[in-house]
Structures are given as structure tokens and as C-alpha cells.
Design a protein around this motif. Structure first.
Motif, PDB file in Angstrom:
ATOM      1  N   VAL A  65       0.476  -0.778  -0.163  1.00 55.74           N
ATOM      2  CA  VAL A  65      -0.178  -0.030   0.035  1.00 55.74           C
ATOM      3  C   VAL A  65       0.652   0.785  -0.211  1.00 55.74           C
ATOM      4  N   MET A  66       1.894   1.591   0.763  1.00 52.38           N
ATOM      5  CA  MET A  66       2.733   2.100   0.756  1.00 52.38           C
ATOM      6  C   MET A  66       3.222   1.969   0.115  1.00 52.38           C
ATOM      7  N   THR A  67       3.835   1.640  -1.412  1.00 46.99           N
ATOM      8  CA  THR A  67       4.256   1.563  -2.001  1.00 46.99           C
ATOM      9  C   THR A  67       3.484   2.212  -3.298  1.00 46.99           C
ATOM     10  N   ALA A  69       1.251   4.142  -2.695  1.00 43.10           N
ATOM     11  CA  ALA A  69       1.051   4.681  -2.420  1.00 43.10           C
ATOM     12  C   ALA A  69       1.974   6.604  -3.358  1.00 43.10           C
ATOM     13  N   ALA A  70       2.957   6.006  -2.564  1.00 43.71           N
ATOM     14  CA  ALA A  70       3.448   6.652  -2.968  1.00 43.71           C
ATOM     15  C   ALA A  70       3.857   7.137  -4.899  1.00 43.71           C
ATOM     16  N   ALA A  71       3.735   6.347  -5.051  1.00 40.38           N
ATOM     17  CA  ALA A  71       3.241   6.319  -6.851  1.00 40.38           C
ATOM     18  C   ALA A  71       2.658   6.794  -7.236  1.00 40.38           C
ATOM     19  N   ALA A  73       1.029  10.006  -4.895  1.00 40.53           N
ATOM     20  CA  ALA A  73       1.748  11.107  -4.795  1.00 40.53           C
ATOM     21  C   ALA A  73       2.075  11.472  -5.741  1.00 40.53           C
ATOM     22  N   ALA A  74       2.545  10.977  -6.321  1.00 36.64           N
ATOM     23  CA  ALA A  74       3.624  11.076  -7.354  1.00 36.64           C
ATOM     24  C   ALA A  74       2.826  11.847  -8.958  1.00 36.64           C
ATOM     25  N   VAL A  75       1.521  10.882  -9.432  1.00 35.91           N
ATOM     26  CA  VAL A  75       1.671  11.070  -9.878  1.00 35.91           C
ATOM     27  C   VAL A  75      -0.358  12.106  -9.770  1.00 35.91           C
ATOM     28  N   LEU A  77       0.382  14.544  -7.855  1.00 37.21           N
ATOM     29  CA  LEU A  77       0.814  15.926  -7.728  1.00 37.21           C
ATOM     30  C   LEU A  77       1.076  16.285  -9.142  1.00 37.21           C
TER      31      LEU A  77
ATOM     32  N   TYR C  62       6.560   7.873   4.114  1.00 35.81           N
ATOM     33  CA  TYR C  62       6.049   8.925   4.708  1.00 35.81           C
ATOM     34  C   TYR C  62       6.004   9.962   5.128  1.00 35.81           C
ATOM     35  N   ILE C  66       7.532  11.365   1.072  1.00 35.21           N
ATOM     36  CA  ILE C  66       5.959  11.838   0.260  1.00 35.21           C
ATOM     37  C   ILE C  66       5.241  13.065   0.965  1.00 35.21           C
ATOM     38  N   LEU C  69       7.264  15.968  -0.551  1.00 37.67           N
ATOM     39  CA  LEU C  69       7.277  15.540  -2.341  1.00 37.67           C
ATOM     40  C   LEU C  69       5.874  16.751  -2.032  1.00 37.67           C
ATOM     41  N   VAL C  73       5.389  20.755  -3.654  1.00 37.35           N
ATOM     42  CA  VAL C  73       5.000  20.811  -4.735  1.00 37.35           C
ATOM     43  C   VAL C  73       4.193  22.692  -3.972  1.00 37.35           C
ATOM     44  N   LEU C 154       6.506   1.839  -9.819  1.00 34.64           N
ATOM     45  CA  LEU C 154       7.084   2.943  -9.431  1.00 34.64           C
ATOM     46  C   LEU C 154       7.643   3.860 -10.957  1.00 34.64           C
ATOM     47  N   ALA C 157       4.777   5.280 -13.043  1.00 34.25           N
ATOM     48  CA  ALA C 157       4.595   6.410 -12.030  1.00 34.25           C
ATOM     49  C   ALA C 157       5.101   7.869 -12.118  1.00 34.25           C
ATOM     50  N   ALA C 161       4.543  11.417 -14.062  1.00 34.41           N
ATOM     51  CA  ALA C 161       4.608  12.225 -13.095  1.00 34.41           C
ATOM     52  C   ALA C 161       5.247  13.082 -14.360  1.00 34.41           C
ATOM     53  N   LEU C 164       2.875  14.377 -16.956  1.00 37.44           N
ATOM     54  CA  LEU C 164       1.583  15.099 -17.067  1.00 37.44           C
ATOM     55  C   LEU C 164       2.984  16.358 -16.417  1.00 37.44           C
TER      56      LEU C 164
END
Lengths: 100, 658, 170
Positions: A65-67, A69-71, A73-75, A77, C62, C66, C69, C73, C154, C157, C161, C164
Motif C-alpha cells: 500500500v505504501m508503494t 501510495a508513493a506512486a 502521490a507522484a502522479v 501531484l 511517508y 511523500i 513532495l 509542490v 513505480l 508512476a 508524473a 503530466l
């Protein structure tokens, strides 16, 4: 000794607070943070079950889930940046062209 | 050996059609195209001839057999409503005779077409259609069941449509006092639609047969019908509906109107389809179903009356036409009337005999007229011809033979067959002197209009611009078929010389096994040669001779008399010239009301009002609903999330308190 | 009250309190800071459950990555005007809050009525499970394939990112 109920109740409370954030706030970044809050509350549930049932799978799932979530968050943001560049706002009430 | 030969009869022209239809446009050499087109039909003729020659050596009982190629339709097998039909061909005395006529005359006309269609843009298309026509026609005559026969029946109708409208850019004169022209396509459509009316009769007859007898196979239907008593209402309707089909295809009253217009097609088409073969399909069908007609004597009477009436009616119209092909077309309608007259008086053999001889001399006459039209550079008006005898002797002499044959001058073929019909019309148990009288009158008319045609076309002064037009004899590919057909027009009748003239009537005996069940049902009384037969024969021959003399005299020497007659009978002449206004009546009674009904009720009322109304209405309702429902889509994600939450609450509530 | 209970209560209050602060702050920067506090308290809660590895990862990934990040932003967008985004109270929001509260009540209702046959926690076993060794073993044996798949997630992503956030697509 804290029992499982307490953890689950705590987790549910955190989750619902996240939901309230998602459905009420107008600032997209705060909505986004509320989503993180919901994800973490679920993580607490998973860890609690893992610990109480003696099974490592729950904690592994938290790891994944954390992984994600990181992905996310990147997308996410990146989307907010793109959105802000185009509309000069992060007010999601104004981001309503996806209709009709 | 022979059973493998049977499908070959059909497969040769089919191969020709496929080859020409698919690859014809790539082949530029007309000789190759023509050789393929006519060669396949020739091979088909040879196969049929081989079978015929073998049959001659067999006993009569062995001469009838059917060859199943493959099972065609099998539905609901094992249930009471089962239906099956196989793709089977029947060879017997009747079908092999028809096959020989179709392929033999067809071959000659194909050869002729090589010359006639020379240089035409659609040369390959023409030959592929012609080959397809031969395929369909053979299917029709060889079929072992009504369904397969209907396949051929519709197939020849399609080919007729395609070939009448072959020169789809050309116009033609519809005749009468309407000098306005119509497109050949209109003639093709007219032929198709009028035929369709007859086809409905054929279809209804098939439905009735299947409903009552449970099969469409010839043997089963005839077997089931023959246990019924004569005059049975089922058989009456089947026979009558089949005859309705026959009137459409064979251009009888009241559905003959398409045939004169069908002359808009190329002349070989008129010769092959609209004279020698397709239009005789109705005769063949009635002959094939002779058992059914034997069981329905009332229908036989109707057939006889329609036939006799058509024979005279069409003859009178042919009398005043000026278009060379139109005259021949009315003559064809008239001759087909004779054949139906023969069918109606239960002289099936005589009808088939006339069918055969008519195929020879009418094909000859049409091909001869084609040669004339060719020489006159597409001029078809006989008033603008004349004196062609010297320029085209072969055409003239063969045409004259054809005209004499159709007029019934002994010993040409037409004499024997027509006289046989007339005698049967007089003497048969189902005939009557009135029928004979009408028929003989028609024979006189035939001689008159044929020799009006011959005289105006070939004799007398040239009425065309001799400086601009130099008619010349047709090429060999056209004259050779003419000569062969002329020979057959002369000798073709010898297979049916009646006993009264010391002949053996071989054709009738050959066909006798086919018609035996029908004749047994009818309980006909055979007639020995009597004095009256010779008297009637002499009368009809002298009538024909009188017609010939009248035609020659009137149109060669006493043109003033013609004009006087026209002035005297000006109203009659006008009615005849306008073809009894039948087209106008049909137009007013059937065509216009249908068009008006379609326009006002079916189009504006039903189609626009109801069908479009339903379609547009449902679209409008959907649109309105959408207009309203789209308000749900606010585009604000939070609203969706809220609704989502409400859903969660509902599910949880249900889980908790169920 | 044992030490353990006291620690739990403190962490729980911190957790809920910081969560409320996150969703009520007008300034996103403040909200991020409260969220970090929330994550720290959550890491503490993980520790009370003997999930040491997850607790560490929680802070590293986190709170560390995160949230940085997020802050980055926010700073990048320079949301000065946006800070004054007034929150209006609307019917829709009231309904949303009401529904959320109803769902929470339902969950708590279920928890309050569930029976006494709850699993009893084996602390020694939990300690063993939460160790880096145990998680690592599980990840690289039973969950090797999903673990490798996360690398693709990842990568995608990152690429997404970048695409985008580019100024113009070309």
C-alpha cells in the motif's frame, strides 16, 4: 492490554475523518492529503489484524500500500501541477468540466 | 456414365457463366469470349444429345429416371411438418426434348450473337448473362421438384430482366400513339413486375401443395393428387394457381403486356428468351403437371379459352404494328396461345410439338429480323424498309421459310404442329368447334400479318434513303445459324406427321409415357382418321394461303386499298394501333392507384407518420430523458464521492439489519 | 492504567487530533505539518503493535518522502491566493458529513456488539513477525512476484508524473 476493537475503532475514526476531508474541502491538495489519511487508517487496520492474528501477510500488504501510495502521490501531484498550470487554481469546485 | 452426364448439361453453361462473369472483363478478344460463351452451350447440347441417343435404344420404362445431385433443404426431419427437397434432375422423354431445344436453339443463337453483338461494350456481359439464362432454363426443365423448378423459373426471369435492360442507356418506342420513349430499364422492370404477379400464383400453388400433400417432389405430388377424384377443389386451385404463374411467364391474357416491351433488349435475347425458350416455360410446366390438370377439367377449359383468346387477340394487335420486332412479339404471344389451347384440350403432346417447331421458326424469324435491323443500322420500322430482298438474299429466303412455316403451309414444320392443335381443338373430348373456329381465324391472321411483315420489309420499293444506307448481307456467324434454323423449320415437323397423313406421329408416341397418367384420368377417346379431319385441314391451309395472298397483294400492289381500309375502319385501326388501350387501362386501374396509395398512405401516412414517428419519437423521448438525467452529472468529483458514501451506508445498513 | 495504555491513549489522541487539524486547516502548509504529526503518531501505534519495520518505513517513506513532495509542490505552486479559499457551508457538504458520521456510527456499533471470542495477542509472536527479518523473508519468498511488480508500478508512476508535469506535450 489494548484489544483489537480499540485499534479498529481508532482506524475507522481516522478513515471517516479522511472521508469528511475529501467531501468537504475545496483545496485539491488538502483533498489529496485526506486521501493519504484514509490510506493510513486502513494500514492501521491491517497492521492490527496482522499483529493480533499472528500473520505477516497484513504487514506485507501495508508495504505494498505504501508503494502504491508513493506512486499515487507522484502522479496525483503531477496532475495538480498540470491543472494549476492550465486553470491557475486548485479549487476543485472549479474543476468541473468533466460533464454533459 | 449417363448419370454423370446429366449434371454436366447444366455445369458447362454454369462454368461459362462463372468464367465470363468473373474474368470476361479482362479478356479483350471477342472471338475467345464468343467461343467460350457458345462453346459451353454446344457442349451442353452434345451431352444432352448423347443422353437422348442412348435413351432411344432403351425400353420406354427406363427412359425416365432422376439423378440426385445433393440434398438441398431438410428441415424438421422426423416431425410431422418435415420438409425436404433435394437438388435432383429428372430425365424423361419430355425434359430431354426440352433440353435439346433449349441447348440446340440456344447454341445457334449464341453463335449468331457473336456476329450481332460485335463491338458492343458489354460483349462479355452479354454472353455471361446468356449462359446464366441457359443454366436457369435447364434447371427449370430438368428439375425433379417444384422448388427446383421455381429456382429456374425465377432464374430465367432474372436473366430476362438483365437482358431486356442490357442496353440500359438506350431508349425505345413504347408504340401506339405515344411516340414518347421509355428507357429499356423501364421495359425490364415491367417484365419483372408482371412476371412477379404470375410468380405469386406459382408460389401459392406450391404452398397449397406442401400443405395438402406434404411434399414438392413431382412424383409425390402427382401420386398424392391422383388418388383424389376429378374436380377436387384442392387440385382445382393448385392447377389454376399454377396456370396463373404460366400466364405471367408465357405472356398470356391478362399478363401478356410485358412481352412486346421486352423487345427493347438485343435481338438474340428476343429470339432466345422471348420466343424460343423462356416464354414456353409455362407450356412446359402445364405439360409437366398434366396429371393435375387432368384432375381439374374446369381449369383445362379456362386454359383453352385463355389460349384461344390470346391467339386471336395478339394476332389482331400484330396486324397494325410497324416495329418489326413488335410484330414478332405479338406473333409469339399468339403462338403461345395456340400452345395453351392445345394444353386446354388435353392435347399435351401437340402443344409440346408446337413448342418445338415454334422454337425453330420463331428463333429463325427473330434472328432474321436481327440481321435486317443490323443491316438497316438499328432501324426497326418496317415502313422505312422495303426491297431488301436483293441486298440480303440469305436473310430473305430463310425469313420467308420461317414465315411460311408459322403460317402453316405444308409441308413445313408449322403446318403439322398447328394442324395437330386445331384438329385436337375440334375433336378432343375437351375441345369444341368454336375453339377450332377461333384457332383457324387466328391462323389466317398469322399468315396475314407475317406476310405484311415480309412484303413491307423485303419486297417492293426501298423506302429508306438509298444514298445514305447500303444494306448488306450479315456475316457468316449470323447467316449460318439462320440456314440451320431454316432447315429445322422445314424438316422439324416430320417427327410429328399424323396418322391421317400416313405418318407415324413419332413425337406423340415418344412423349406418350409422360402423359399416360393424365390421359388415363381424362379417359380420352382416340379418333381414327375421318373425312372431317381432311376437310378442316384443307380449310385451315386455304385460310393461311388466303392470308398470305391478301398480305402480298395489299402491301405490294394495292397500297391504296390499305389506305381505304384504314379510312373505313378508322376507329378499329386506332384501337388496334393503341393495343386495345390495355396498357392504359392497366396503368389507370392498377399502376396509378398503387402509386397513389403508396405515396399518400404507405409513404406519407405509414412510413413517415408511423415508422418515422416511432423512430423519431423514441429518439425524442430518449433525448428529453437524457436532458433531464444529465443534470446528475455535475462534474464535481466531491458530489460523486458523496453519492458513493450514501451507497456504502446503504450496503452497510442492509448487511447489519437484514 | 498501565504504561502501555497511557502510551496508547496519548498516541490515539494525537492521531485523531492531528487528523482533525489536517482536514480543518485553511493553509495547506499547516495541513501538511499536521499530517506529518499524524504519521508519527501512527508510527507509534505501529510500535505498540510490535510492527517495528512498518513503523520505520512509515516515517521514512511517508513522513520523509511523500510529505516532502507535498510541501515541495505547495511551495512550487506558490498558493498565496489559494490560502484564502474560503470554505462555504453548503447542503451537499452537510449531507457528506452526515453520511460519514452515520457510517462511522455503524462501524462503531458493530465493534461494540461483537462478542468476546476475540483473538488474543501473542506479543512474542508479534514481535517476531514485525522484525525486518520476518518481513524480508516473506517479501523475497512468498511475495517475490508482487514485490517485483511494484518496481514496474513505480517506474510507470515516475514516467507518468514526468509526462503530466511537462509544460507542453510534444
Amino acid at each position: 492490554m489494548i484489544d483489537l476493537h480499540t485499534y479498529l475503532g481508532l482506524s475507522a475514526t481516522g478513515f471517516i475523518l479522511g472521508v469528511i476531508g475529501v467531501v468537504t474541502r475545496r483545496n485539491a491538495i488538502i483533498v489529496f492529503m485526506s486521501i493519504e489519511l484514509m490510506l493510513n487508517s486502513v494500514n492501521l487496520t491491517l497492521v492490527a489484524f496482522s499483529s493480533f492474528l499472528g500473520d505477516a501477510t497484513g504487514q506485507i500488504l501495508v508495504f505494498f500500500v505504501m508503494t502504491v501510495a508513493a506512486a499515487e502521490a507522484a502522479v496525483g501531484l503531477a496532475i495538480i501541477i498540470a491543472l494549476f498550470r492550465n486553470k491557475q487554481t486548485v479549487n476543485i469546485d472549479e474543476i468541473n468540466i468533466l460533464k454533459w | 456414365m449417363l448419370t454423370t452426364l446429366v449434371p454436366l448439361i447444366v455445369l458447362f453453361p454454369l462454368a461459362g457463366f462463372l468464367f465470363l462473369g468473373l474474368l470476361g472483363t479482362r479478356i479483350k478478344n471477342e472471338t475467345v469470349l464468343g467461343l467460350i460463351g457458345s462453346g459451353t452451350v454446344g457442349l451442353s447440347f452434345l451431352s444432352a444429345a448423347w443422353i437422348f441417343l442412348s435413351m432411344l435404344a432403351w425400353d420406354a420404362v427406363d427412359r425416365s429416371f432422376s439423378v440426385e445431385l445433393f440434398p438441398w433443404i431438410a428441415s424438421f426431419t422426423g416431425t410431422p411438418s418435415s420438409f425436404s427437397s433435394s437438388f435432383a434432375y429428372r430425365i424423361d422423354q419430355l425434359s430431354i426434348l426440352m433440353t435439346l431445344v433449349v441447348t440446340g436453339v440456344g447454341f445457334l443463337i449464341h453463335v449468331y450473337s457473336i456476329g450481332y453483338m460485335q463491338g458492343d461494350r458489354g460483349f462479355w456481359r452479354f454472353f455471361s448473362y446468356m449462359n446464366l439464362f441457359i443454366v436457369a432454363m435447364l434447371n427449370l426443365v430438368l428439375a425433379d421438384n417444384f422448388l427446383l423448378m421455381f429456382l429456374g423459373w425465377e432464374g430465367v426471369g432474372l436473366c430476362s430482366y438483365l437482358l431486356i435492360g442490357f442496353w440500359y442507356t438506350r431508349k425505345f418506342d413504347v408504340g401506339g400513339y405515344k411516340p414518347g420513349t421509355a428507357f429499356t430499364n423501364d421495359a425490364a422492370k415491367k417484365a419483372f413486375v408482371v412476371n412477379r404477379i404470375g410468380d405469386v400464383g406459382f408460389l401459392l400453388a406450391m404452398f397449397l401443395m406442401f400443405d395438402r400433400f406434404g411434399s414438392l417432389n413431382f412424383d409425390s405430388v402427382f401420386g398424392a393428387a391422383s388418388v383424389l377424384s376429378p374436380g377436387n377443389v384442392t387440385v382445382f386451385w393448385i392447377a389454376l394457381l399454377l396456370f396463373v404463374g404460366a400466364t405471367g411467364k408465357s405472356a398470356q391474357i391478362p399478363l401478356y403486356v410485358w412481352l412486346p416491351d421486352a423487345m427493347a433488349g438485343p435481338t438474340p435475347v428476343s429470339a432466345l428468351i422471348h420466343a424460343a425458350t423462356m416464354v414456353t416455360a409455362g407450356i412446359y410446366m402445364v405439360a409437366r403437371c398434366s396429371v393435375l390438370y387432368a384432375l381439374a377439367p374446369d381449369v383445362l377449359t379456362i386454359v383453352a379459352i385463355i389460349g384461344a383468346a390470346t391467339a386471336v387477340f395478339a394476332g389482331t394487335m400484330g396486324l397494325v404494328q410497324n416495329d418489326i420486332k413488335k410484330i414478332l412479339a405479338y406473333s409469339t404471344v399468339s403462338q403461345l396461345g395456340y400452345m395453351f389451347l392445345a394444353m386446354g384440350v388435353a392435347a399435351f403432346g401437340a402443344g409440346i410439338f408446337h413448342l418445338m417447331t415454334h422454337a425453330f421458326f420463331k428463333a429463325l424469324l427473330f434472328l432474321g429480323s436481327g440481321a435486317v435491323i443490323h443491316a438497316m443500322h438499328e432501324e426497326q420500322d418496317i415502313q422505312k424498309m422495303g426491297g431488301l430482298k436483293g441486298a440480303m438474299p440469305v436473310t430473305f429466303w430463310t425469313f420467308l421459310i420461317g414465315a411460311l412455316a408459322i403460317s402453316g403451309i405444308p409441308p413445313l414444320s408449322g403446318f403439322f404442329s398447328k394442324d395437330e392443335i386445331l384438329w385436337k381443338a375440334f375433336s378432343s373430348d375437351y375441345g369444341s368447334p368454336i375453339l377450332w373456329f377461333v384457332g383457324a381465324g387466328g391462323a389466317a391472321l398469322t399468315a396475314l400479318y407475317m406476310f405484311r411483315l415480309v412484303t413491307l420489309t423485303f419486297e417492293g420499293e426501298s423506302r429508306y434513303d438509298t444514298r445514305a444506307l447500303h444494306p448488306h448481307e450479315a456475316p457468316k456467324t449470323m447467316t449460318v445459324p439462320l440456314i440451320i434454323l431454316a432447315v429445322f423449320s422445314v424438316i422439324g415437323g416430320f417427327v410429328g406427321i399424323p396418322e391421317s397423313l400416313l405418318g407415324s406421329n413419332a413425337l406423340e408416341h415418344w412423349l406418350e409415357p409422360v402423359f399416360r397418367p393424365a390421359n388415363a384420368k381424362l379417359a380420352l377417346h382416340p379418333h381414327d382418321p375421318e373425312l372431317i379431319e381432311y376437310v378442316l385441314m384443307a380449310v385451315s391451309v386455304s385460310l393461311a394461303a388466303a392470308g398470305i395472298t391478301a398480305g402480298r397483294t395489299l402491301y405490294l400492289k394495292r397500297k391504296d386499298l390499305v389506305e381505304q381500309l384504314q379510312a373505313l375502319f378508322v376507329r378499329t385501326y386506332k384501337v388496334l394501333w393503341n393495343k386495345y388501350y390495355v396498357d392504359e387501362v392497366y396503368d389507370a386501374v392498377f399502376v396509378r392507384p398503387t402509386v397513389r396509395l403508396s405515396e399518400s398512405l404507405l409513404w406519407r401516412g405509414f412510413d413517415v407518420g408511423v415508422i418515422d414517428g416511432l423512430v423519431n419519437g423514441s429518439a425524442a423521448v430518449t433525448a428529453k430523458l437524457g436532458q433531464w438525467l444529465r443534470r446528475i452529472q455535475t462534474g464535481v468529483a466531491q458530489v460523486y464521492a458523496t453519492v458513493f458514501l450514501g451507497g456504502i451506508l446503504l450496503v452497510l445498513t442492509w448487511l447489519l439489519f437484514r | 492504567m498501565t504504561v502501555e495504555t497511557i502510551v496508547f491513549v496519548i498516541l490515539a489522541v494525537l492521531f485523531v487530533g492531528s487528523a482533525i487539524m489536517v482536514i480543518t486547516r485553511r493553509s495547506p502548509v499547516l495541513a501538511v505539518l499536521y499530517l506529518i504529526l499524524n504519521f508519527f503518531s501512527l508510527a507509534g501505534l505501529y510500535l505498540t503493535l510490535q510492527a517495528q519495520f512498518i513503523a520505520v518505513i512509515q516515517i521514512l517513506v511517508y513522513a520523509g518522502a511523500i510529505m516532502v513532495l507535498f510541501l515541495f509542490v505547495i511551495m512550487l505552486l506558490n498558493l498565496r491566493d489559494e490560502e484564502r479559499l474560503t470554505e462555504k457551508i453548503s447542503v451537499r457538504k452537510m449531507i457528506g458529513v452526515g453520511l460519514s458520521a452515520a457510517v462511522l456510527l455503524q462501524v462503531l456499533y458493530v465493534l461494540g456488539f461483537s462478542g468476546s471470542d476475540l483473538p488474543v495477542r501473542d506479543v512474542a509472536r508479534a514481535e517476531e513477525l514485525g522484525s525486518v527479518e520476518s518481513i524480508g523473508k516473506a517479501l523475497f519468498t512468498d511475495f517475490l512476484f508482487p514485490f517485483e511488480v511494484t518496481s514496474i508500478v513505480l517506474i510507470v508512476a515516475i514516467v507518468g508524473a514526468v509526462i503530466l508535469a511537462k509544460k507542453k506535450l510534444d
